[in-house]
Design a protein around this motif. Structure first.
Motif, PDB file in Angstrom:
ATOM      1  N   MET A   1       6.580   4.824 -13.561  1.00  0.00           N
ATOM      2  CA  MET A   1       6.220   4.509 -12.180  1.00  0.00           C
ATOM      3  C   MET A   1       7.480   4.239 -11.357  1.00  0.00           C
ATOM      4  SD  MET A   1       2.999   4.772 -11.846  1.00  0.00           S
ATOM      5  CE  MET A   1       2.780   3.966 -10.264  1.00  0.00           C
ATOM      6  N   ASP A   2       7.331   4.435 -10.037  1.00  0.00           N
ATOM      7  CA  ASP A   2       8.433   4.217  -9.111  1.00  0.00           C
ATOM      8  C   ASP A   2       7.952   3.341  -7.964  1.00  0.00           C
ATOM      9  OD1 ASP A   2      10.474   6.221 -10.287  1.00  0.00           O
ATOM     10  OD2 ASP A   2       8.645   7.394 -10.048  1.00  0.00           O
ATOM     11  N   LEU A   3       8.873   2.624  -7.356  1.00  0.00           N
ATOM     12  CA  LEU A   3       8.521   1.604  -6.370  1.00  0.00           C
ATOM     13  C   LEU A   3       9.280   1.832  -5.076  1.00  0.00           C
ATOM     14  CD1 LEU A   3       7.217  -1.201  -5.663  1.00  0.00           C
ATOM     15  CD2 LEU A   3       9.274  -2.238  -6.678  1.00  0.00           C
ATOM     16  N   VAL A   4       8.575   1.697  -3.945  1.00  0.00           N
ATOM     17  CA  VAL A   4       9.191   1.724  -2.620  1.00  0.00           C
ATOM     18  C   VAL A   4       8.931   0.372  -1.959  1.00  0.00           C
ATOM     19  CG1 VAL A   4       9.376   2.895  -0.405  1.00  0.00           C
ATOM     20  CG2 VAL A   4       8.742   4.211  -2.450  1.00  0.00           C
ATOM     21  N   GLY A 107       1.157   8.337  -4.830  1.00  0.00           N
ATOM     22  CA  GLY A 107       1.361   7.929  -6.210  1.00  0.00           C
ATOM     23  C   GLY A 107       2.452   6.913  -6.437  1.00  0.00           C
ATOM     24  N   TYR A 108       2.919   6.269  -5.378  1.00  0.00           N
ATOM     25  CA  TYR A 108       3.994   5.285  -5.490  1.00  0.00           C
ATOM     26  C   TYR A 108       3.440   3.870  -5.419  1.00  0.00           C
ATOM     27  CZ  TYR A 108       6.972   9.263  -4.584  1.00  0.00           C
ATOM     28  OH  TYR A 108       7.584  10.475  -4.682  1.00  0.00           O
ATOM     29  N   ASP A 109       4.046   2.961  -6.151  1.00  0.00           N
ATOM     30  CA  ASP A 109       3.796   1.546  -5.919  1.00  0.00           C
ATOM     31  C   ASP A 109       4.603   1.142  -4.692  1.00  0.00           C
ATOM     32  OD1 ASP A 109       2.168   1.403  -8.104  1.00  0.00           O
ATOM     33  OD2 ASP A 109       3.618   0.379  -9.394  1.00  0.00           O
ATOM     34  N   VAL A 110       4.070   0.209  -3.908  1.00  0.00           N
ATOM     35  CA  VAL A 110       4.774  -0.259  -2.718  1.00  0.00           C
ATOM     36  C   VAL A 110       4.797  -1.783  -2.712  1.00  0.00           C
ATOM     37  CG1 VAL A 110       4.241   1.773  -1.326  1.00  0.00           C
ATOM     38  CG2 VAL A 110       2.663  -0.166  -1.307  1.00  0.00           C
ATOM     39  N   ALA A 111       5.792  -2.321  -2.043  1.00  0.00           N
ATOM     40  CA  ALA A 111       5.924  -3.768  -1.883  1.00  0.00           C
ATOM     41  C   ALA A 111       6.636  -4.029  -0.564  1.00  0.00           C
ATOM     42  CB  ALA A 111       6.693  -4.383  -3.044  1.00  0.00           C
ATOM     43  N   ILE A 112       6.620  -5.288  -0.144  1.00  0.00           N
ATOM     44  CA  ILE A 112       7.302  -5.697   1.074  1.00  0.00           C
ATOM     45  C   ILE A 112       8.304  -6.795   0.717  1.00  0.00           C
ATOM     46  CG2 ILE A 112       7.015  -6.852   3.303  1.00  0.00           C
ATOM     47  CD1 ILE A 112       4.250  -5.505   3.490  1.00  0.00           C
ATOM     48  N   GLY A 129      -1.357  -4.397  13.324  1.00  0.00           N
ATOM     49  CA  GLY A 129      -2.353  -3.510  12.746  1.00  0.00           C
ATOM     50  C   GLY A 129      -1.889  -2.796  11.497  1.00  0.00           C
ATOM     51  N   ILE A 130      -1.020  -3.449  10.724  1.00  0.00           N
ATOM     52  CA  ILE A 130      -0.505  -2.844   9.495  1.00  0.00           C
ATOM     53  C   ILE A 130      -1.240  -3.448   8.305  1.00  0.00           C
ATOM     54  CG2 ILE A 130       1.523  -2.559   8.018  1.00  0.00           C
ATOM     55  CD1 ILE A 130       3.206  -2.586  10.586  1.00  0.00           C
ATOM     56  N   GLU A 131      -2.028  -2.638   7.629  1.00  0.00           N
ATOM     57  CA  GLU A 131      -2.813  -3.093   6.484  1.00  0.00           C
ATOM     58  C   GLU A 131      -1.879  -3.422   5.313  1.00  0.00           C
ATOM     59  OE1 GLU A 131      -5.335  -4.592   4.309  1.00  0.00           O
ATOM     60  OE2 GLU A 131      -6.190  -3.721   6.136  1.00  0.00           O
ATOM     61  N   HIS A 132      -2.005  -4.650   4.812  1.00  0.00           N
ATOM     62  CA  HIS A 132      -1.103  -5.081   3.748  1.00  0.00           C
ATOM     63  C   HIS A 132      -1.837  -5.778   2.605  1.00  0.00           C
ATOM     64  CE1 HIS A 132      -1.671  -8.367   6.622  1.00  0.00           C
ATOM     65  NE2 HIS A 132      -1.517  -9.181   5.588  1.00  0.00           N
ATOM     66  N   ILE A 133      -3.157  -5.777   2.653  1.00  0.00           N
ATOM     67  CA  ILE A 133      -3.926  -6.411   1.587  1.00  0.00           C
ATOM     68  C   ILE A 133      -3.659  -5.662   0.278  1.00  0.00           C
ATOM     69  CG2 ILE A 133      -6.227  -7.027   0.768  1.00  0.00           C
ATOM     70  CD1 ILE A 133      -5.248  -8.538   3.265  1.00  0.00           C
ATOM     71  N   GLY A 134      -3.391  -6.415  -0.768  1.00  0.00           N
ATOM     72  CA  GLY A 134      -3.132  -5.817  -2.074  1.00  0.00           C
ATOM     73  C   GLY A 134      -1.724  -5.318  -2.260  1.00  0.00           C
ATOM     74  N   ILE A 135      -0.823  -5.659  -1.330  1.00  0.00           N
ATOM     75  CA  ILE A 135       0.571  -5.238  -1.442  1.00  0.00           C
ATOM     76  C   ILE A 135       1.443  -6.462  -1.731  1.00  0.00           C
ATOM     77  CG2 ILE A 135       2.537  -4.231  -0.214  1.00  0.00           C
ATOM     78  CD1 ILE A 135       0.549  -2.535   1.339  1.00  0.00           C
ATOM     79  N   PRO A 136       2.147  -6.496  -2.837  1.00  0.00           N
ATOM     80  CA  PRO A 136       3.018  -7.634  -3.145  1.00  0.00           C
ATOM     81  C   PRO A 136       4.059  -7.835  -2.048  1.00  0.00           C
ATOM     82  CG  PRO A 136       2.788  -6.173  -5.037  1.00  0.00           C
ATOM     83  CD  PRO A 136       2.205  -5.451  -3.874  1.00  0.00           C
ATOM     84  N   MET A 137       4.334  -9.085  -1.713  1.00  0.00           N
ATOM     85  CA  MET A 137       5.282  -9.371  -0.646  1.00  0.00           C
ATOM     86  C   MET A 137       6.130 -10.589  -0.981  1.00  0.00           C
ATOM     87  SD  MET A 137       4.654  -9.838   3.460  1.00  0.00           S
ATOM     88  CE  MET A 137       3.557 -11.249   3.314  1.00  0.00           C
ATOM     89  N   ALA A 157       5.821  -6.878  -7.724  1.00  0.00           N
ATOM     90  CA  ALA A 157       5.217  -5.545  -7.839  1.00  0.00           C
ATOM     91  C   ALA A 157       5.017  -5.172  -9.301  1.00  0.00           C
ATOM     92  CB  ALA A 157       6.100  -4.509  -7.143  1.00  0.00           C
ATOM     93  N   ARG A 158       5.987  -5.522 -10.115  1.00  0.00           N
ATOM     94  CA  ARG A 158       5.881  -5.203 -11.545  1.00  0.00           C
ATOM     95  C   ARG A 158       4.684  -5.913 -12.163  1.00  0.00           C
ATOM     96  NH1 ARG A 158       6.971  -7.073 -16.271  1.00  0.00           N
ATOM     97  NH2 ARG A 158       7.689  -9.075 -15.470  1.00  0.00           N
ATOM     98  N   ARG A 159       4.505  -7.186 -11.820  1.00  0.00           N
ATOM     99  CA  ARG A 159       3.380  -7.943 -12.362  1.00  0.00           C
ATOM    100  C   ARG A 159       2.053  -7.459 -11.778  1.00  0.00           C
ATOM    101  NH1 ARG A 159       5.476 -14.269 -12.143  1.00  0.00           N
ATOM    102  NH2 ARG A 159       7.306 -14.025 -13.508  1.00  0.00           N
ATOM    103  N   TRP A 160       2.029  -7.228 -10.476  1.00  0.00           N
ATOM    104  CA  TRP A 160       0.800  -6.811  -9.806  1.00  0.00           C
ATOM    105  C   TRP A 160       0.289  -5.492 -10.362  1.00  0.00           C
ATOM    106  CZ3 TRP A 160      -2.301  -9.134  -6.193  1.00  0.00           C
ATOM    107  CH2 TRP A 160      -3.247  -8.324  -5.557  1.00  0.00           C
ATOM    108  N   ASN A 161       1.212  -4.577 -10.626  1.00  0.00           N
ATOM    109  CA  ASN A 161       0.838  -3.236 -11.074  1.00  0.00           C
ATOM    110  C   ASN A 161       0.921  -3.061 -12.584  1.00  0.00           C
ATOM    111  OD1 ASN A 161       0.470  -1.799  -8.378  1.00  0.00           O
ATOM    112  ND2 ASN A 161       2.541  -2.622  -8.137  1.00  0.00           N
ATOM    113  N   ASP A 162       1.210  -4.162 -13.293  1.00  0.00           N
ATOM    114  CA  ASP A 162       1.291  -4.129 -14.751  1.00  0.00           C
ATOM    115  C   ASP A 162       2.263  -3.055 -15.220  1.00  0.00           C
ATOM    116  OD1 ASP A 162       0.738  -4.981 -17.318  1.00  0.00           O
ATOM    117  OD2 ASP A 162      -0.995  -3.660 -17.558  1.00  0.00           O
ATOM    118  N   VAL A 163       3.472  -3.105 -14.662  1.00  0.00           N
ATOM    119  CA  VAL A 163       4.534  -2.157 -15.007  1.00  0.00           C
ATOM    120  C   VAL A 163       5.659  -2.929 -15.698  1.00  0.00           C
ATOM    121  CG1 VAL A 163       6.287  -0.591 -14.083  1.00  0.00           C
ATOM    122  CG2 VAL A 163       3.984  -0.626 -13.096  1.00  0.00           C
TER     123      VAL A 163
END
Length: 235
Positions: A1-4, A107-112, A129-137, A157-163
């Motif tokens: 997996m890759d993260l942005v 197909g990318y994991d994302v975080a803030i 108006g930027i949807e961010h629910i379920g995005i690690p921050m 992000a690693r913990r949230w996505n089990d990576v």
């Protein structure tokens, strides 16, 4: 997996100036300081928490938690007043309302990772108006140090996505401090900036700069973050 990972002020939301004004106003109101520089690259760290602590230390010689709390409360009050009177100051950057979803759909994991305090970060994302629910921050509540904030976002992000570990990670930001944090952590960096700011990013070491968040997904191939486009788009 890759993260942005994406920044907020100046990257997802067009709120750099209102954030600067709110920080300066809060410090002036609570501490009585005048003519504060908003060139945050000259401060030890460029986050809200770091800037406030540094100015308090300059004025009082020590960082008093009660004073930090007073400045923080005043900052939120000024920020909300700005939104009440001028909601246009909290607009999303062009394409920002779709970029997180688009990257996830590809197909990318994302975080803030942001130098804002968490409460102000959530407020800006919501009103823009930027949807961010379920995005690690990760925010300045996690650390006053931007590099530590980005590292925290990776861990969340690693913990949230089990990576167990990401193969490659990009940080998308608009400040020279974002370039520096990426360099310190060994991350790929994508700048989001108009021409004047783009030159500052390049001088700091950025090699890939786009004008708007809308341009970011086009640098990636669907379901694979191993390759980026061979060109960069500049303002």
């Amino acid at each position: 997996m890759d993260l942005v990972i994406l920044d907020i002020d100046g990257t997802l939301t067009d709120t750099e100036h209102v954030d600067d004004h709110s920080i300066v106003g809060a410090l002036e109101d609570v501490l009585g300081v005048q003519d504060l520089s908003t060139d945050w690259s000259t401060y030890r760290t460029s986050t809200d928490a770091g800037i406030v602590a540094e100015v308090i230390e300059r004025v009082q010689g020590v960082v008093d938690a009660a004073v930090v709390e007073a400045v923080t409360r005043r900052f939120y009050a000024i920020l909300e007043d700005h939104y009440t009177s001028s909601p246009d100051l909290f607009a999303p950057m062009e394409g920002a309302q779709d970029v997180l979803r688009t990257l996830r759909d590809m197909g990318y994991d994302v975080a803030i990772a942001t130098g804002c305090w968490r409460e102000s970060a959530l407020f800006k994302l919501r009103v823009a108006g930027i949807e961010h629910i379920g995005i690690p921050m990760a925010t300045a509540d996690d650390s006053p140090n931007r590099t530590a904030i980005v590292a925290r976002a990776i861990e969340l992000a690693r913990r949230w996505n089990d990576v167990q570990a990401y193969e490659r990670i990009w940080y998308v930001g608009d400040g020279v401090w974002d370039v520096q944090a990426s360099q310190e952590l060994g991350l790929a960096f994508i700048g989001v900036a108009g021409e004047a700011k783009a030159e500052r990013l390049r001088a700091a070491g950025a090699t890939l700069v786009v004008e708007h968040p809308r341009d970011v997904p086009g640098l990636f191939s669907p379901r694979s973050a191993r390759q980026t486009a061979s060109h960069s788009s500049t303002a």
